[in-house]
Write a protein that holds these residues in place. Structure first.
Motif, mmCIF file in Angstrom:
data_model
loop_
_atom_site.group_PDB
_atom_site.id
_atom_site.type_symbol
_atom_site.label_atom_id
_atom_site.label_comp_id
_atom_site.label_asym_id
_atom_site.label_seq_id
_atom_site.Cartn_x
_atom_site.Cartn_y
_atom_site.Cartn_z
ATOM 1 N N ARG A 285 0.834 -1.205 0.000
ATOM 2 C CA ARG A 285 0.000 0.000 0.000
ATOM 3 C C ARG A 285 0.870 1.257 0.000
ATOM 4 N NH1 ARG A 285 -3.111 2.737 4.879
ATOM 5 N NH2 ARG A 285 -4.451 4.179 3.744
ATOM 6 N N CYS A 286 1.932 1.250 0.812
ATOM 7 C CA CYS A 286 2.812 2.416 0.875
ATOM 8 C C CYS A 286 3.505 2.649 -0.465
ATOM 9 C CB CYS A 286 3.851 2.235 1.978
ATOM 10 S SG CYS A 286 3.182 2.352 3.648
ATOM 11 N N TYR A 287 4.049 1.580 -1.023
ATOM 12 C CA TYR A 287 4.788 1.713 -2.273
ATOM 13 C C TYR A 287 3.885 2.157 -3.425
ATOM 14 C CZ TYR A 287 7.287 0.437 -6.519
ATOM 15 O OH TYR A 287 7.863 0.468 -7.761
ATOM 16 N N THR A 288 2.731 1.503 -3.583
ATOM 17 C CA THR A 288 1.847 1.853 -4.704
ATOM 18 C C THR A 288 1.297 3.262 -4.559
ATOM 19 O OG1 THR A 288 -0.023 0.774 -3.579
ATOM 20 C CG2 THR A 288 1.197 -0.534 -5.192
ATOM 21 N N SER A 289 1.083 3.713 -3.322
ATOM 22 C CA SER A 289 0.588 5.077 -3.122
ATOM 23 C C SER A 289 1.645 6.092 -3.515
ATOM 24 C CB SER A 289 0.165 5.283 -1.656
ATOM 25 O OG SER A 289 -0.946 4.483 -1.333
ATOM 26 N N GLU A 290 2.883 5.909 -3.047
ATOM 27 C CA GLU A 290 3.926 6.878 -3.352
ATOM 28 C C GLU A 290 4.285 6.851 -4.840
ATOM 29 O OE1 GLU A 290 7.571 8.515 -0.809
ATOM 30 O OE2 GLU A 290 7.974 6.555 -1.682
ATOM 31 N N LYS A 291 4.366 5.659 -5.398
ATOM 32 C CA LYS A 291 4.662 5.534 -6.817
ATOM 33 C C LYS A 291 3.534 6.125 -7.657
ATOM 34 C CE LYS A 291 7.618 3.895 -9.899
ATOM 35 N NZ LYS A 291 8.982 4.430 -10.007
ATOM 36 N N LEU A 457 5.479 21.251 11.002
ATOM 37 C CA LEU A 457 5.649 19.814 11.152
ATOM 38 C C LEU A 457 5.122 19.101 9.916
ATOM 39 C CD1 LEU A 457 4.391 19.443 14.825
ATOM 40 C CD2 LEU A 457 6.709 18.924 14.047
ATOM 41 N N PRO A 458 5.695 17.970 9.560
ATOM 42 C CA PRO A 458 5.127 17.190 8.451
ATOM 43 C C PRO A 458 3.781 16.607 8.841
ATOM 44 C CG PRO A 458 6.891 15.964 9.528
ATOM 45 C CD PRO A 458 6.899 17.344 10.128
ATOM 46 N N ALA A 459 3.104 16.012 7.880
ATOM 47 C CA ALA A 459 1.774 15.458 8.123
ATOM 48 C C ALA A 459 1.802 14.455 9.271
ATOM 49 C CB ALA A 459 1.265 14.778 6.854
ATOM 50 N N VAL A 460 0.686 14.367 9.989
ATOM 51 C CA VAL A 460 0.559 13.374 11.056
ATOM 52 C C VAL A 460 0.664 11.973 10.460
ATOM 53 C CG1 VAL A 460 -0.973 12.427 12.819
ATOM 54 C CG2 VAL A 460 -0.827 14.897 12.505
ATOM 55 N N GLY A 461 0.095 11.782 9.275
ATOM 56 C CA GLY A 461 0.145 10.487 8.611
ATOM 57 C C GLY A 461 1.496 10.234 7.960
ATOM 58 N N ALA A 462 1.611 9.103 7.294
ATOM 59 C CA ALA A 462 2.891 8.653 6.736
ATOM 60 C C ALA A 462 3.255 9.416 5.469
ATOM 61 C CB ALA A 462 2.829 7.156 6.449
#
Length: 726
Positions: A285-291, A457-462
């Motif tokens: 999920r992390c990889y496909t979202s960032e990509k 600050l950066p986002a609370v989420g990832a």
């Protein structure tokens, strides 16, 4: 050892009841006498007949009580017990009024009627077919959940947690858990690996079971995301997993972790990346979202704009002051970039004219009859930009239109937004997953304008969406740095910029408004005394109501953390209320300020939304929270989604502004003291900012300008040509 004793009776009333832990104190009617019983017990209701096992103890304050360690439930048999039982709100559709009517009509046979012959309920005046159906389904659910609750509580789960699990899986709960309890950690918010592991261990699962190791790996990714990371370095991941599983770092255990990673990779739950000598794993999920974010931004930039603005004309017009509005060169450059480039980032601190820039851009778009939408990540941020520009703004969630049936956004790559220009304020708050959803819904011919303060600050989420977009060097970025004269008269804005430069804030500048104060005190135990004085005196001198102020602190725990401060301020600001309910050690009262701590798409309230408790109905076991624009109903079993919000973490305050902000800063916060944390806290204040704490702690924050590095690759993906883009 004393022999366990048993007493029987009917629950008369509750003296204390924590819905999360299951700890209760109640009065038990045992014939002609009454006994006070306490203990951690299954969900109980007034009127219920119980047999409790335990010991008599003597409490110095409350006298003789029965300490219960076991409890057997029985359905009530007396008419008085039946009225209390049915009127407790346990069965949907039956309150105190209908409980009275039903028992008066059917007597001690009322439960048999509900169970075996429910059509007879229509004999009760006022009970229509719809309510009868509600009662029937409520009774069936009550019988079903009783068996499931016994199973779950036998595995050590609290009544509240057991109820949540049943609510999700219904009659499939027991077979689901028997098959693989670790899936609870994957599929249910708020249930971590530890809870699922405790259930599994009580069921006899091996500590090196493959399912346990895979669950530990997936939970390590969840923990990484809570720190902002999208990727975990392989060696760090292995060590974290072994620590989480309490397994020694032996060759055999490392081999098992490697095998579990391989299986997860084959199941497409994780992916693998190498960068030089460093190797990383990420959840799919992390990889496909960032990509996906990188590919869509590249495609957006590659698609020519269909809008041909006369840039020279607008440049000349923007240099001419109108209606007392004077734009500086960087503001003009930002507007020109937004008109000429497919994607533009505009960043700047408080008082640098971001809102003025947006207003002028929107005026041009309106005159050109270009369709635009204005949005922000949170309701509070959307409200701020609406007030600042005079134009309607929506939250990104509302813009994308979440469908509770499919549990997806209606606007996506198939059904794009009907927009020519999309302008997003407070873009620094956007995590990678929301960014992915937003960009999927962007039509390729539209322009995207991202506005935010990169120094916050950066986002609370990832992820690190806005920072990485700027760092990639592929998106035109304009940084506003000049502070306008009217903003220079505020110590809040002056000190925000001082902090951003690493300089100590000041409490006095000749001619500036006295809207910033530093109370020097090295003892956190004195904090509540300072807060009481501020709420009873200082705020009044600035014509600010207590409800317009908030305490922002770096941490949740400790003597200067949100949990203790909330408890203290509740006792001071809202000591009494017509109704209250206890959940997980927190007493919620009517009139309390509360905050939502998870995204709930069904209720359409999101992590960080703040509201006020309007009412608490102990009969229906519900409370209502007013979030400003609407009122939302919570079942008591859903109170794990709320916390008190007289004080909140600085991270949770992003995108908000408050008339008065009080910021405790002590050495005990040292693990989180960063320059951007202090900067973010100060920039939340509109009319008054009060710092309380230690000079040394502020110095530590000012000297730490590095922040916490997040493992992300968006900047790299954006800077690398992608064949799939466009």
């Amino acid at each position: 050892m004393n022999e366990q004793q048993k007493i029987n009776g009917t629950i008369d009333r509750f003296l204390y009841q924590d819905l999360e832990s299951g700890y209760v104190i109640f009065v038990l009617g045992t014939g002609s006498e009454k006994a006070t019983v306490r203990g951690k017990l299954p969900p109980l209701h007034e009127g219920q007949e119980v047999e409790v096992g335990g010991q008599w103890v003597y409490d110095p304050k409350y006298g003789r009580q029965f300490e219960a360690s076991q409890c057997k439930l029985h359905l009530p048999t007396t008419t008085s017990g039946l009225k209390k039982f049915l009127g407790s709100g346990l069965i949907k559709g039956i309150g105190k009024v209908y409980a009275e009517k039903m028992v008066n009509r059917f007597g001690e046979d009322v439960l048999k009627v509900i169970d075996k012959n429910p059509t007879r309920l229509s004999e009760i005046s006022g009970l229509g077919p719809r309510r009868v159906e509600t009662i029937i389904s409520g009774w069936q659910e009550h019988k079903e959940i009783a068996d499931v609750m016994v199973f779950l509580q036998d595995k050590g789960l609290s009544p509240s947690l057991a109820g949540r699990i049943y609510k999700k899986y219904k009659h499939n709960t027991v077979p689901f858990i028997l098959q693989n309890p670790y899936r609870l950690a994957e599929e249910m918010w708020g249930i971590g690996f530890k809870t699922a592991d405790e259930i599994a261990q009580k069921m006899g699962w091996r500590v090196d079971a493959p399912q346990r190791i895979m669950a530990g790996i997936l939970f390590a990714f969840v923990q990484g995301m809570s720190r902002g990371h999208l990727y975990l370095e392989v060696q760090d991941l292995k060590k974290e997993v072994l620590s989480l599983l309490a397994l020694e770092e032996t060759e055999e255990h490392l081999k098992q972790v490697k095998g579990a990673l391989t299986r997860l990779y084959e199941e497409r739950k994780v992916t693998f990346l190498s960068r030089g000598d460093n190797h990383y794993f990420a959840s799919m999920r992390c990889y496909t979202s960032e990509k996906g974010v990188a590919q869509k931004l590249q495609a957006l930039l590659a698609q020519p704009s269909p809008y041909q603005f006369d840039i020279n004309r607008y440049y000349k017009e923007l240099n001419v002051p109108t209606d007392s509005l004077v734009l500086n060169e960087k503001q003009i450059k930002g507007i020109i970039s937004a008109l000429s480039e497919k994607c533009t980032i505009i960043t700047g601190g408080p008082g640098t004219g971001k809102t003025t820039l947006i207003k002028k851009l929107l005026t041009i778009l309106e005159k050109s009859r270009v369709r635009y939408k204005l949005a922000a990540p949170t309701g509070r941020a959307a409200k701020r930009i609406t007030e600042g520009t005079g134009r309607s703004a929506a939250t990104i969630h509302r813009l994308l239109d979440f469908d509770p049936i499919t549990r997806r956004f209606k606007h996506n790559e198939i059904h794009a937004l009907n927009v020519d220009f999309l302008i997003i304020d407070e873009a620094s708050m956007i995590d990678i997953f929301l960014a992915h959803s937003l960009l999927k819904a962007m039509p390729l011919n539209a322009h995207l304008v991202l506005i935010g303060d990169i120094d916050q600050l950066p986002a609370v989420g990832a992820g690190n969406f806005l920072h990485d977009c700027i760092a990639s060097g592929t998106i035109p970025t304009i940084r506003l740095t000049d502070v306008f004269r009217q903003a220079q008269g505020s110590l809040i804005i002056t000190n925000a910029h001082r902090v951003n430069r690493g300089e100590f804030p000041t409490s006095f500048i000749p001619g500036a408004r006295r809207d910033f104060t530093f109370i020097k005190d090295s003892n956190p135990q004195n904090l509540i005394g300072h807060l009481k004085k501020i709420y009873t005196s200082t705020l009044q001198s600035h014509n600010i109501l207590p409800s317009q102020s908030i305490v922002l602190t770096p941490m949740n725990r400790g003597s200067a953390g949100t949990q203790l401060i909330n408890h203290q301020l509740q006792g001071f600001l809202n000591p009494q209320a017509p109704a209250q309910v206890m959940f997980n050690g927190i007493t919620f009262r009517e009139g309390d300020r509360v905050m939502q701590i998870r995204n709930n798409y069904d209720k359409f309230v999101f992590n960080g939304d703040c509201g006020c408790i309007e009412s608490i109905n102990t009969n229906d076991r519900q409370l209502q929270v007013n979030f400003g624009h609407r009122t939302v109903t919570y079942e008591f079993s859903e109170l794990y989604e709320l916390v008190l919000a007289y004080a909140i973490s600085i991270h949770k305050s992003q995108g908000s502004e408050y008339p008065a902000v009080i910021v405790p800063i002590y050495i005990q916060h040292f693990t989180l003291l960063q320059r951007n944390l202090l900067y973010t806290a100060i920039t939340r204040a509109k009319r008054l900012c009060i710092l309380i704490g230690e000079t040394r702690a502020i110095g530590m924050a000012l000297n730490n300008d590095k922040g916490i590095k997040r493992n992300t690759f968006l900047h790299e993906f954006l800077a690398t040509p992608d064949e799939s883009a466009g």
